[in-house]
Design a protein around this motif. Structure first.
Motif, mmCIF file in Angstrom:
data_model
loop_
_atom_site.group_PDB
_atom_site.id
_atom_site.type_symbol
_atom_site.label_atom_id
_atom_site.label_comp_id
_atom_site.label_asym_id
_atom_site.label_seq_id
_atom_site.Cartn_x
_atom_site.Cartn_y
_atom_site.Cartn_z
ATOM 1 N N LEU A 47 24.517 -1.743 -2.997
ATOM 2 C CA LEU A 47 24.768 -3.267 -2.939
ATOM 3 C C LEU A 47 23.670 -4.061 -3.421
ATOM 4 O O LEU A 47 23.960 -5.138 -3.773
ATOM 5 C CB LEU A 47 24.909 -3.279 -1.301
ATOM 6 C CG LEU A 47 25.175 -4.869 -0.622
ATOM 7 C CD1 LEU A 47 26.862 -5.087 -1.045
ATOM 8 C CD2 LEU A 47 25.047 -4.891 0.588
ATOM 9 N N LEU A 48 22.518 -3.910 -3.091
ATOM 10 C CA LEU A 48 21.215 -4.497 -3.508
ATOM 11 C C LEU A 48 20.916 -4.489 -4.998
ATOM 12 O O LEU A 48 19.870 -5.051 -5.448
ATOM 13 C CB LEU A 48 20.215 -4.713 -2.633
ATOM 14 C CG LEU A 48 20.539 -4.620 -0.869
ATOM 15 C CD1 LEU A 48 19.383 -4.523 -0.164
ATOM 16 C CD2 LEU A 48 21.060 -6.346 -0.826
ATOM 17 N N GLY A 49 21.392 -3.426 -5.667
ATOM 18 C CA GLY A 49 21.080 -3.145 -6.947
ATOM 19 C C GLY A 49 19.573 -2.795 -7.188
ATOM 20 O O GLY A 49 18.776 -3.136 -8.031
ATOM 21 N N MET A 50 19.271 -2.010 -6.138
ATOM 22 C CA MET A 50 17.704 -1.550 -5.959
ATOM 23 C C MET A 50 17.595 -0.109 -6.497
ATOM 24 O O MET A 50 18.331 0.477 -5.603
ATOM 25 C CB MET A 50 16.957 -1.817 -4.760
ATOM 26 C CG MET A 50 17.053 -3.522 -4.568
ATOM 27 S SD MET A 50 15.661 -3.990 -3.728
ATOM 28 C CE MET A 50 16.082 -4.165 -2.272
ATOM 29 N N PRO A 51 16.796 0.329 -7.229
ATOM 30 C CA PRO A 51 16.460 1.539 -7.639
ATOM 31 C C PRO A 51 16.304 2.433 -6.122
ATOM 32 O O PRO A 51 15.575 2.075 -5.397
ATOM 33 C CB PRO A 51 15.547 1.929 -8.364
ATOM 34 C CG PRO A 51 15.210 0.519 -8.816
ATOM 35 C CD PRO A 51 15.702 -0.711 -7.814
ATOM 36 N N SER A 68 21.142 0.474 -1.414
ATOM 37 C CA SER A 68 20.532 0.435 -2.537
ATOM 38 C C SER A 68 21.599 -0.022 -3.678
ATOM 39 O O SER A 68 21.390 -0.800 -4.573
ATOM 40 C CB SER A 68 19.990 1.683 -2.936
ATOM 41 O OG SER A 68 20.783 2.770 -3.130
ATOM 42 N N SER A 88 17.183 -8.165 3.698
ATOM 43 C CA SER A 88 16.102 -9.472 3.689
ATOM 44 C C SER A 88 15.273 -9.495 2.425
ATOM 45 O O SER A 88 14.779 -10.630 2.265
ATOM 46 C CB SER A 88 15.378 -9.348 4.987
ATOM 47 O OG SER A 88 14.509 -8.381 4.589
ATOM 48 N N PHE A 89 15.194 -8.388 1.734
ATOM 49 C CA PHE A 89 14.141 -8.419 0.352
ATOM 50 C C PHE A 89 12.687 -8.637 0.851
ATOM 51 O O PHE A 89 12.232 -9.034 0.364
ATOM 52 C CB PHE A 89 14.690 -9.648 -0.587
ATOM 53 C CG PHE A 89 15.976 -9.369 -1.109
ATOM 54 C CD1 PHE A 89 16.249 -8.217 -1.941
ATOM 55 C CD2 PHE A 89 17.187 -10.209 -0.812
ATOM 56 C CE1 PHE A 89 17.604 -7.929 -2.425
ATOM 57 C CE2 PHE A 89 18.457 -9.862 -1.107
ATOM 58 C CZ PHE A 89 18.820 -8.895 -2.088
ATOM 59 N N ASP A 90 12.515 -8.500 2.257
ATOM 60 C CA ASP A 90 11.153 -8.845 2.888
ATOM 61 C C ASP A 90 10.464 -7.515 2.498
ATOM 62 O O ASP A 90 10.958 -6.409 2.948
ATOM 63 C CB ASP A 90 11.302 -8.939 4.441
ATOM 64 C CG ASP A 90 10.111 -9.225 5.185
ATOM 65 O OD1 ASP A 90 9.022 -8.674 4.461
ATOM 66 O OD2 ASP A 90 10.085 -9.837 6.181
ATOM 67 N N VAL A 99 4.893 -10.885 -2.586
ATOM 68 C CA VAL A 99 5.269 -10.933 -4.005
ATOM 69 C C VAL A 99 6.711 -10.255 -4.093
ATOM 70 O O VAL A 99 7.244 -9.844 -3.014
ATOM 71 C CB VAL A 99 4.491 -10.143 -4.847
ATOM 72 C CG1 VAL A 99 2.903 -10.814 -5.116
ATOM 73 C CG2 VAL A 99 4.294 -8.750 -4.501
ATOM 74 N N GLU A 100 7.197 -10.249 -5.111
ATOM 75 C CA GLU A 100 8.559 -9.706 -5.556
ATOM 76 C C GLU A 100 8.557 -8.218 -5.039
ATOM 77 O O GLU A 100 7.508 -7.540 -4.932
ATOM 78 C CB GLU A 100 8.825 -9.707 -6.888
ATOM 79 C CG GLU A 100 8.956 -10.868 -7.508
ATOM 80 C CD GLU A 100 7.657 -11.342 -8.311
ATOM 81 O OE1 GLU A 100 6.424 -11.151 -7.486
ATOM 82 O OE2 GLU A 100 7.412 -11.674 -9.420
ATOM 83 N N VAL A 101 9.482 -7.914 -4.254
ATOM 84 C CA VAL A 101 9.634 -6.772 -3.389
ATOM 85 C C VAL A 101 9.436 -5.427 -4.460
ATOM 86 O O VAL A 101 8.637 -4.354 -3.862
ATOM 87 C CB VAL A 101 11.271 -6.471 -2.883
ATOM 88 C CG1 VAL A 101 12.198 -6.164 -3.782
ATOM 89 C CG2 VAL A 101 10.930 -5.217 -1.591
ATOM 90 N N ASP A 102 9.624 -5.411 -5.613
ATOM 91 C CA ASP A 102 9.280 -4.280 -6.548
ATOM 92 C C ASP A 102 7.968 -4.352 -6.824
ATOM 93 O O ASP A 102 7.321 -3.049 -6.837
ATOM 94 C CB ASP A 102 10.294 -4.179 -7.902
ATOM 95 C CG ASP A 102 9.826 -5.326 -8.648
ATOM 96 O OD1 ASP A 102 9.683 -6.397 -7.903
ATOM 97 O OD2 ASP A 102 10.224 -5.320 -9.893
ATOM 98 N N LEU A 103 7.144 -5.367 -6.693
ATOM 99 C CA LEU A 103 5.593 -5.267 -6.895
ATOM 100 C C LEU A 103 4.925 -5.069 -5.668
ATOM 101 O O LEU A 103 3.764 -4.411 -5.957
ATOM 102 C CB LEU A 103 5.280 -6.688 -7.613
ATOM 103 C CG LEU A 103 5.932 -6.950 -9.175
ATOM 104 C CD1 LEU A 103 5.370 -8.418 -9.356
ATOM 105 C CD2 LEU A 103 5.508 -5.821 -9.918
#
Lengths: 319, 426
Positions: B199-203, B197, B270-272, B316-320
């Motif tokens: 590394l990828l800048g994801m919450p 998280s 992969s942001f999948d 869609v975008e992974v957060d949505l």
């Protein structure tokens, strides 16, 4: 003005990618290739060759799903300097709220003939989604809190311009590391080129496991002042915060703001960088921002060269 | 008057501790017995090389109907269940309208009967309209067929409501299923809180958010004497807390999904959005602890956490994108890959986690081949190799991260109430 005739590819470059999604996966040779190409464009500009025809006939689309002034303007001007046509698409709302999905918007832009898409989006991985789904070159102009490769490249270019090399330098990234795509891209690029990186900020704004990216962590700015050859002051990202990361702006400025007294305790030759837009009086006082150590405006000039180099090198892969 | 004779298979019935090659006789919808013979047989099934076991039970399935038929219907979801080897599934109440009243529960049962695939046991909502304010009419829901109560993917965040729910359901001897997660620690997050998280800048969703809720729930279960079931546990600390609670005699059970046994947070590179699940994919150390928990009986059951979504919702975008993947048709092969092939469990142990385990939690009188039982029987080909292709799914949902995986083990024939409802085409 007459467009000069290209091409002006620097010899010996190692660039074979179709997209620039981040610096995490790039080798030192690949990063150096972009820097060298940017240097060539800067040399040409200094020689008065401000309009090149390298991208004539191509279409660069700026897809900005998040507010941006300088990055968008910089990419736009970079494309125009290379004689590309440009399309600007900005939307700050989420794609779903507009009723059209992000991918559909991008496919429409592609259908208009775009050959390169510059994308800024609040979601990490959004440029990857485009790279997978479209046939165009994708340039990441900032994806959420993940990466902002051209910003880090221009920071690195600016340091290299002054110091000749990154190898062995100590670079401090100060401020909100957690929410900063600029920090991540800088960490990847700087460590790959052999610099020592210290991240410094409030403990709430330094994410877990950051040391595993090859950096050192400090919570005390004063402790690291004397060690840093370069200090990059990251903007406090009020808009990304869920709140409660530090008690007050005043306390932040007290602990992590770069002011005159701190500058005097830093190395004599220290370079002060800031990705901007800067919050004067918060991360940086005017005395420092406008002083002799500041390279903030050089960064802006170099940003144009870096973006020209990225557009140019990616387009080479389409030939 | 239908008689089915299944011969030559390896009969595994954990409830009776049976594991041997034998014949199984079914008449008029019920099990007659093992080694029983009959003069007249309507259908004879050769089970040589196959496992013959009680119909599998999945205690965590979102069927989406009513309200989200673009994702799944009760007919398509139960068809997928059959293809996965399941004869009974427990359906989540997070439909629209929410299953918080008797009529809503009865609608689920009725639609399942109309579809004529597998059995469906509705779970009822703990609170009216999932609003977390007042308890649903739990007694009425029980009358309508509800077998347990849950907020589905919404944790019962208010401790006072959780306490009252655990107290109130004691009257019906029914469990509360909670999604153990402190909501305020996972706000806006999409993946496990850790190296990737960052590394990828994801919450990130910290493992502690699960630990804290499980600690609270176990304390409330002990205090109230109610039955607590913890859904889809994903962390090492969860396993440890449940192990200790069981040792102290607290009525707590837990399940785990196969995808939490085979994938880690690294996949999110992969942001999948097909790797975006709740709870999130964690790290190898958590996987190792979950497997240990399955081996020593701390974790009682394996479930699919089947979460079908229409393609446009996931692309869609992974957060949505919503959390969740389809699972009904991939549980068995993923269990073979993660548990049987490495030698962590043998087949009787795995079948138990998919039959007697969920049965003990749901208390629906299924999951055994004892004489007189409903003839819910699954024949598994343990060795057949196949490639997971979402285009072949019976589920409307295609949202799986396992497309293209080369796997072994698959349901071959599925019998519900003495009727053959599914035969594999392979």
């Amino acid at each position: 003005m007459t467009a000069s005739t290209g091409p002006q590819t620097v010899t010996g470059l190692r660039w074979t990618r179709r997209h620039l999604l981040g610096l995490a996966d790039l080798s030192a040779e690949e990063i150096t290739s972009i820097l060298d190409q940017a240097e060539e464009f800067k040399r040409l500009a200094a020689a008065g060759e401000t309009k090149l025809n390298a991208l004539a006939g191509t279409v660069v689309a700026n897809l900005f799903f998040e507010n941006s002034t300088r990055t968008r303007t910089s990419f736009s001007l970079a494309a125009k300097r290379l004689s590309a046509d440009t399309i600007d698409f900005s939307s700050s709302g989420s794609s779903l709220s507009k009723g059209e999905t992000f991918l559909d918007t991008a496919r429409n832009i592609e259908a208009m003939g775009a050959t390169q898409v510059v994308v800024r989006h609040r979601t990490p991985g959004a440029p990857h989604l485009l790279a997978k789904s479209l046939g165009v070159n994708v340039l990441n102009a900032g994806d959420g809190t993940r990466e902002h490769p051209t910003q880090a490249l221009l920071d690195i270019f600016t340091i290299r311009e002054r110091r000749g090399t990154l190898e062995g330098l100590t670079v401090a990234l100060v401020g909100d590391i957690l929410h900063s795509r600029v920090a991540r891209s800088n960490i990847f690029g700087l460590t790959t080129l052999g610099a020592r990186v210290i991240v410094c900020g409030p403990a709430t704004l330094i994410p877990p496991h950051i040391e595993e990216l090859g950096v050192e962590v400090s919570y005390n700015f004063d402790d690291i002042l004397a060690e840093a050859d370069c200090i990059n002051l990251l903007r406090v990202q009020f808009e990304r915060q869920r709140g409660g990361f530090f008690p007050s702006v005043r306390e932040y400025a007290h602990l992590f703001g770069m002011d005159g007294p701190r500058l005097r305790r830093a190395k004599d030759e220290v370079l002060i960088l800031a990705p901007g837009p800067i919050n004067r009086g918060l991360e940086i006082t005017p005395e420092v921002a406008d002083g002799g150590h500041s390279v903030i405006l050089d960064q802006v000039t170099n940003g144009l060269m870096i973006r020209m180099a990225c557009l140019y090198l990616l387009n080479q892969q389409n030939q | 008057m239908t008689t089915i004779h299944i011969h030559g298979g390896r009969i595994i019935d954990p409830a009776q501790q049976i594991d041997r090659t034998a014949d199984l006789l079914i008449r008029d919808g019920n099990i007659v017995g093992i080694d029983e013979s009959s003069e007249s047989v309507d259908e004879s099934i050769d089970a040589a090389g196959l496992i013959v076991c009680p119909g599998l039970i999945d205690l965590h399935v979102a069927l989406r109907e009513p309200g989200f038929e673009e994702d799944e219907t009760i007919a398509s979801g139960t068809a997928a269940a059959l293809a996965g080897g399941f004869t009974s599934v427990a359906s989540m109440p997070d439909t629209s309208p929410v299953v918080d009243n008797r009529a809503a529960a009865e609608f689920i049962v009725l639609q399942a009967e109309r579809a004529g695939n597998c059995r469906v046991f509705p779970l009822g909502a703990v609170t009216k309209d999932h609003a977390a304010e007042e308890l649903s009419e739990i007694g009425q829901l029980v009358d309508g067929g509800a077998v347990a109560f849950t907020g589905a993917k919404k944790p019962v965040a208010n401790a006072e409501i959780m306490r009252r729910a655990l107290e109130y359901t004691r009257m019906f001897d029914r469990p509360i299923f909670n999604h153990p997660q402190v909501p305020e620690l996972v706000s806006k997050a999409v993946m496990h809180d850790g190296y990737y998280s960052t590394l990828l800048g994801m919450p990130g969703m910290p493992a502690a958010s699960e630990s804290i809720m499980i600690g609270r729930d176990i304390a409330l279960a002990e205090m109230t004497g109610g039955k607590l079931h913890l859904m889809c546990v994903s962390t090492a600390d969860a396993v440890e807390q449940i192990r200790r609670a069981k040792a102290r005699g607290i009525a707590v059970t837990a399940d785990v999904t196969p995808h939490h046994l085979v994938l880690t947070d690294e996949s999110l590179q992969s942001f999948d959005s097909n790797f975006k699940v709740d709870p999130p994919l964690r790290t190898q150390e958590h996987i190792d602890a979950l497997i240990e928990g399955l081996k020593d009986g701390t974790i009682d059951a394996i479930c699919s956490d089947h979460q079908p979504f229409a393609e446009e919702k996931k692309a869609v975008e992974v957060d949505l994108a919503p959390f969740g993947i389809v699972g009904l048709e991939t549980v068995l092969p993923l269990c073979v890959k993660s548990l049987i092939e490495p030698g962590h469990l043998d087949w009787p142990e795995l079948i138990a986690l998919l039959s007697t385990g969920p049965e003990r939690i749901l208390n629906i009188n299924k999951g055994s081949l004892h004489p007189g039982a409903d003839a819910d029987v699954t024949l598994i080909d343990p060795d057949v190799s196949w490639i997971i292709d979402p285009a072949d799914f019976r589920s409307q949902g295609r949202n799986t991260p396992f497309a293209g995986w080369n796997v072994s083990g698959r349901a071959q024939t599925v019998i519900v109430g003495g009727q053959v409802r599914y035969r594999s085409e392979a």
